[in-house]
Design a protein around this motif. Structure first.
Motif, PDB file in Angstrom:
ATOM      1  N   LYS A 137       0.833  -1.210   0.000  1.00  0.00           N
ATOM      2  CA  LYS A 137       0.000   0.000   0.000  1.00  0.00           C
ATOM      3  C   LYS A 137       0.867   1.259   0.000  1.00  0.00           C
ATOM      4  O   LYS A 137       1.936   1.281   0.593  1.00  0.00           O
ATOM      5  CB  LYS A 137      -0.898   0.012   1.239  1.00  0.00           C
ATOM      6  CG  LYS A 137      -1.962  -1.067   1.197  1.00  0.00           C
ATOM      7  CD  LYS A 137      -2.884  -0.943   2.386  1.00  0.00           C
ATOM      8  CE  LYS A 137      -3.795  -2.159   2.476  1.00  0.00           C
ATOM      9  NZ  LYS A 137      -4.497  -2.201   3.767  1.00  0.00           N
ATOM     10  N   LYS A 138       0.304   2.303  -0.607  1.00  0.00           N
ATOM     11  CA  LYS A 138       0.984   3.598  -0.675  1.00  0.00           C
ATOM     12  C   LYS A 138       1.335   4.087   0.737  1.00  0.00           C
ATOM     13  O   LYS A 138       2.420   4.624   0.970  1.00  0.00           O
ATOM     14  CB  LYS A 138       0.048   4.584  -1.371  1.00  0.00           C
ATOM     15  CG  LYS A 138       0.597   5.971  -1.490  1.00  0.00           C
ATOM     16  CD  LYS A 138      -0.436   6.912  -2.111  1.00  0.00           C
ATOM     17  CE  LYS A 138      -0.281   8.282  -1.521  1.00  0.00           C
ATOM     18  NZ  LYS A 138      -1.406   8.741  -0.710  1.00  0.00           N
TER      19      LYS A 138
ATOM     20  N   THR B 147       6.565  10.596   0.661  1.00  0.00           N
ATOM     21  CA  THR B 147       7.376   9.466   0.205  1.00  0.00           C
ATOM     22  C   THR B 147       8.556   9.967  -0.616  1.00  0.00           C
ATOM     23  O   THR B 147       8.396  10.828  -1.473  1.00  0.00           O
ATOM     24  CB  THR B 147       6.527   8.541  -0.680  1.00  0.00           C
ATOM     25  OG1 THR B 147       5.416   8.086   0.082  1.00  0.00           O
ATOM     26  CG2 THR B 147       7.317   7.349  -1.171  1.00  0.00           C
TER      27      THR B 147
ATOM     28  N   GLU C 135      -6.581   6.359   0.667  1.00  0.00           N
ATOM     29  CA  GLU C 135      -5.263   6.374   0.032  1.00  0.00           C
ATOM     30  C   GLU C 135      -5.164   7.473  -1.024  1.00  0.00           C
ATOM     31  O   GLU C 135      -4.123   7.640  -1.648  1.00  0.00           O
ATOM     32  CB  GLU C 135      -5.002   5.032  -0.655  1.00  0.00           C
ATOM     33  CG  GLU C 135      -4.982   3.861   0.283  1.00  0.00           C
ATOM     34  CD  GLU C 135      -3.645   3.134   0.252  1.00  0.00           C
ATOM     35  OE1 GLU C 135      -3.188   2.780  -0.825  1.00  0.00           O
ATOM     36  OE2 GLU C 135      -3.065   2.956   1.333  1.00  0.00           O
TER      37      GLU C 135
END
Ligand SMILES: Cc1cc2nc3c(=O)[nH]c(=O)nc-3n(C[C@H](O)[C@H](O)[C@H](O)COP(=O)(O)OP(=O)(O)OC[C@H]3O[C@@H](n4cnc5c(N)ncnc54)[C@H](O)[C@@H]3O)c2cc1C
Ligand SMILES: Nc1ncnc2c1ncn2[C@@H]1O[C@H](COP(=O)(O)O)[C@@H](O)[C@H]1O
Lengths: 247, 321
Positions: free
Chosen positions: B15-16, B161, B198
């Motif tokens: 998952k992100k 990220t 998400e």
């Protein structure tokens, strides 16, 4: 069947959020307290529905809090439930609170422990899982539906991007979220009955907190809205693309 | 000593939110002068070694059939075993739905203080203090963790990220895996293509849309932006939209990069679920709507007029017809 419903008090959703004592304490001045919505609307009401379906069901409420939590507990009793237990302690450490609830749960021998999804003040989403681990029981979090057939529970829970139906045997710990039940308003009979229902006060077990609050703060204020004319929607799109770099 | 990151998967894909957790965990490891490791449970399809680019040096993989479905009790035992074996002093989760189910159990099992909903890196100068959201995003608290092992559950979208270079060493981890006590009967996925929790962009609409039959323009805008759709509570309560789209105090709390609110007044309970969004755009015909106070950009106008124009302008900009 015996159900333990965890109930906590939180500031009303419209309460002004401010801090005192050098930003170490929440300013309770003028704050209205309510039952945490997830506890009231979803987990408690579902427990009451289970009792309505099977009148031999016993519902106990537990709160870990100081004496000022009692009006909230009385209101919860007015909605339903047979008796309440208040553990006389005030803490913001999830582990400490969970350990107190687990202690009450061990002594009462419950088939089911219900919590809300999260408290809307400390936003821990932690107590249910912690209680389950302390009792070494399965835990189904974020339940949107709960059905019982004998000692088998069928529980729908939220997962990322969807839902999942799970099955487990009692005893079990479940945290409740929207969908479990419809909110109710206490009626006059309930309010009268709540006055005489037992509210036991017990002293906390000796437990060491794992965390403490070092201080609070408020997020920086927004710079203010940039309004774009309704005739100029393309300008808004340009700003979002070039200035905000949103897409 | 190490920092261990739980890498959450769905249908075999990472998952992100876990990419964020890895980037964050790697940074924590750097702060503490140690290495970041990951743990993955169950079968995966993605190339785990490639996750090294998010800063994890080693990934413990427990590929056991019983772990293909997430049972909090079982997952906790396995992660605890791996944490002990790798000498983890900090364990990082995403505070997504999986993290909320597992991290609290692990906290009890390891007697490790938990900060759920973390929004920043820990301050490890003197103690170990982590900033988290409280009062549904209306304030934050600095939580001091007073135990040897610390657990941090990082809010989705709170940490950017960063993909760099490197590959991770993937090692099978032989854990004791009991039979799960919770049995999965069925799964159903929500209709939307992008899961709300998400999503980077969320297009949300309220009672101003008048009725469910008018949602076409909202969905069209969302599709154009690859966004998820959301709604206010009365909209979900009236069954105009599924309840898994309901955001706010009693629905999902989200923090996308862009939140577009159409025909939503901006009640405090609604704001509680969306006020952590990076950029908020409000489209409302009432200039007095409280939402404008919380917005970055706004248009005072009729949604039925503005929204299709917005979709068209975005298409034009993206060069699609
Ligand atoms: C304890 C508690 C918890 C709650 N939890 C939540 C929650 O989680 N989430 C939530 O959303 N609410 C929640 N609420 C409800 C909340 O208080 C508001 O009632 C709700 O958010 C209002 O929804 P709305 O903005 O869609 O509708 P309304 O308040 O009716 O607003 C509609 C808006 O649309 C605008 N409008 C109308 N026509 C048009 C048009 N053609 N073009 C553009 N704009 C138009 C109007 O100007 C208005 O501002 C909660 C309430 C309580 C008491
Ligand atoms: N002080 C408390 N007393 C009783 N139950 C609590 C208390 N705090 C939290 N809970 C329960 O645990 C749930 C999750 O709380 P939290 O982990 O703090 O977000 C709440 O919805 C309540 O059901």
């Amino acid at each position: 069947m015996k159900i333990l419903v965890c109930v906590s008090k939180t500031p009303d959703t419209t309460a002004k959020i401010a801090f005192t004592d050098n930003n170490t304490k929440f300013d309770v001045n003028g704050v209205q307290w309510i039952i945490n919505p997830y506890d009231e609307w979803y987990s408690l009401v579902r427990a009451i529905e289970l009792k309505e379906a099977d009148p031999s069901t016993v519902i106990h409420l537990v709160t870990v809090g100081a004496a000022d939590a009692e009006p909230i507990i009385r209101k919860a009793l007015a909605l339903g439930g047979d008796e309440a237990i208040r553990v006389n302690a005030d803490s913001h450490d999830s582990y400490y609170i969970a350990a107190q609830i687990a202690e009450v749960a061990k002594q009462g021998g419950y088939d089911l422990v219900f919590t809300g999804k999260e408290t809307i003040d400390y936003n821990g989403s932690s107590i249910g899982g912690m209680v389950a681990e302390l009792l070494d029981l399965p835990y189904i979090s974020l339940a949107t539906k709960f059905e019982l057939a004998g000692t088998t529970a069928t529980v729908t829970r939220e997962i990322e991007g969807g839902e999942e139906v799970n099955e487990a045997s009692l005893p079990l710990v479940v945290s409740a979220t929207k969908g479990m039940a419809e909110a109710r308003i206490p009626n006059m009979r309930g309010i009268m009955a709540a006055r005489t229902k037992p509210l036991k006060v017990v002293e906390p077990a000796a437990v060491d907190a794992l965390t403490s609050v070092a201080g609070f703060g408020l997020p920086p204020a927004k710079a203010g809205v940039k309004l774009v004319d309704a005739e100029n929607v393309e300008e808004l799109v340009r700003l979002l693309h070039e200035e905000a770099k949103s897409f | 000593m190490s920092v261990l990151i739980f890498i959450d998967t769905a249908e075999g894909h990472v998952k992100k939110a876990s990419l964020e957790a890895m980037t964050y965990g790697a940074k924590v490891a750097e702060q503490l002068g140690t290495t970041a490791e990951g743990i993955v449970l169950g079968a995966v399809q993605d190339d785990l070694a490639a996750l090294g680019k998010y800063g994890v040096k080693k990934i413990h993989h427990v590929n056991h059939e019983s772990l293909n479905h997430q049972d909090a009790q079982l997952f906790t035992k396995v992660i605890a075993e791996a944490a002990t074996a790798s000498g983890a002093t900090v364990i990082v989760f995403s505070n997504n739905l999986s993290g909320k189910a597992i991290a609290p159990r692990l906290s009890v099992r390891l007697k490790a203080g938990l900060v759920s909903g973390a929004v920043a890196l820990p301050d490890a100068s003197g103690g170990f203090v982590v900033k988290k959201n409280v009062f549904s995003g209306k304030a934050f608290a600095n939580i001091s963790v007073n135990t040897g092992i610390k657990i941090i559950a990082l809010n989705p979208n709170a940490y950017q990220t960063i993909a760099g270079e490197g590959t991770a060493e993937v090692v099978p981890f032989a854990a004791t895996v009991d039979a799960p006590k919770v049995k999965m009967v069925s799964v159903s996925k929500a209709s939307g293509e992008v899961p709300l929790t998400e999503a980077e962009i969320v297009v949300s609409a309220g009672r101003g849309m008048k009725g469910p039959e008018n949602w076409g323009i909202v969905e069209e805008l969302a599709k154009t932006l690859h966004a998820a759709t959301a709604c206010s509570r009365p909209v979900a309560d009236a069954h105009w939209r599924p309840h898994n789209e309901h955001v706010g105090q009693t629905g999902f709390a989200i923090a996308p990069n862009l939140y577009i609110a159409i025909g939503i007044s901006g009640a405090i309970q609604h704001l509680a679920g969306v006020n952590r969004s990076k950029v908020i755009v409000v489209i409302n015909k009432d200039p007095e709507a409280p939402f404008f106070k919380a917005a970055d950009y706004g248009i005072v106008g009729d949604a039925f007029d503005v929204v299709p124009k917005m979709t068209a302008a975005i298409k034009k900009l993206k060069g699609v017809a």
